[in-house]
Design an enzyme around this catalytic site. Structure first.
Site, PDB file in Angstrom:
ATOM      1  N   ASP A  69      39.191  -1.037 -22.048  1.00 42.62           N
ATOM      2  CA  ASP A  69      40.474  -0.376 -22.287  1.00 42.62           C
ATOM      3  C   ASP A  69      40.787  -0.525 -23.790  1.00 42.62           C
ATOM      4  OD1 ASP A  69      41.451  -2.951 -22.665  1.00 42.62           O
ATOM      5  OD2 ASP A  69      43.059  -2.779 -21.185  1.00 42.62           O
ATOM      6  N   CYS A 105      38.675  -6.019 -21.550  1.00 43.84           N
ATOM      7  CA  CYS A 105      40.088  -5.649 -21.737  1.00 43.84           C
ATOM      8  C   CYS A 105      40.691  -6.716 -22.648  1.00 43.84           C
ATOM      9  CB  CYS A 105      40.825  -5.472 -20.407  1.00 43.84           C
ATOM     10  SG  CYS A 105      41.064  -6.976 -19.445  1.00 43.84           S
ATOM     11  N   THR A 156      42.369  -9.568 -22.127  1.00 44.69           N
ATOM     12  CA  THR A 156      42.013 -10.931 -21.716  1.00 44.69           C
ATOM     13  C   THR A 156      40.732 -10.998 -20.910  1.00 44.69           C
ATOM     14  OG1 THR A 156      43.258 -10.652 -19.677  1.00 44.69           O
ATOM     15  CG2 THR A 156      44.449 -11.599 -21.558  1.00 44.69           C
ATOM     16  N   HIS A 161      23.026 -18.409 -11.220  1.00 45.37           N
ATOM     17  CA  HIS A 161      23.619 -18.746  -9.926  1.00 45.37           C
ATOM     18  C   HIS A 161      24.326 -17.569  -9.258  1.00 45.37           C
ATOM     19  CE1 HIS A 161      23.905 -23.385 -10.738  1.00 45.37           C
ATOM     20  NE2 HIS A 161      22.707 -22.890 -11.000  1.00 45.37           N
ATOM     21  N   HIS A 219      21.350 -19.951  -3.765  1.00 39.25           N
ATOM     22  CA  HIS A 219      22.439 -19.097  -4.262  1.00 39.25           C
ATOM     23  C   HIS A 219      22.531 -17.780  -3.505  1.00 39.25           C
ATOM     24  CE1 HIS A 219      22.882 -21.974  -7.418  1.00 39.25           C
ATOM     25  NE2 HIS A 219      21.615 -21.806  -7.776  1.00 39.25           N
TER      26      HIS A 219
END
Ligand code: RB5
Length: 143
Positions: free
Chosen positions: A8, A63, A65, A96, A131
């Protein structure tokens, strides 16, 4: 290996810096293409569509954060979007979690740190084994 990238406006400058650094990789840029305000769920959706149509092998989302766009991307089946913040976490996200999308905060991370994360992710391999049953449980979302 084809890498898709999208952001964004909060991740726009970081996206451009990543593309410049990896210009030989010719990343598939899904936008946004200007710093104007847009909605990050639209760019998570563009990424998921590109991956589901096999236009890229994995993706990078950014974005402000990294939080909003990772929440949005992880709503889609088959997406394992990892918001990583150092190279150790990037390595484990591959080994993992077999992450197929790396997510960064364009306003919360430095370009050099993001590049380190991407390089480490590229050099890492999914370990499978114990995993895999955990990833299978993620895909089975029935209560
Ligand atoms: C946009 O201003 C900002 O909210 C967005 O980039 C992101 O940080 C949301 O989680």
């Amino acid at each position: 290996m084809k890498i898709a990238i999208a952001s964004d406006h909060g991740g726009f400058e970081m996206k451009e810096a990543i593309k410049r650094h990896y210009e030989n990789c010719n990343m598939l840029d899904l936008g946004t293409y200007t710093p104007d305000s847009v909605d990050y769920p639209d760019y998570a959706k563009k990424m998921v569509r590109a991956l589901s149509e096999k236009k890229a092998d994995w993706g990078i989302l950014i974005c402000g954060t990294g939080v909003g766009i990772s929440i949005a991307a992880n709503r889609y089946k088959g997406i394992r979007a990892a918001l990583v913040y150092n190279s150790e976490v990037a390595r484990l996200a591959k080994q993992h979690n077999n992450a197929n999308v790396l997510v960064f905060g364009g306003r919360t991370m430095a370009v050099d740190d993001v590049i380190n994360c991407i390089d480490t992710f590229l050099q890492s391999e999914y370990e499978g084994g114990r995993h895999q049953c955990r990833l299978d449980k993620i895909e089975n979302t029935e209560l």
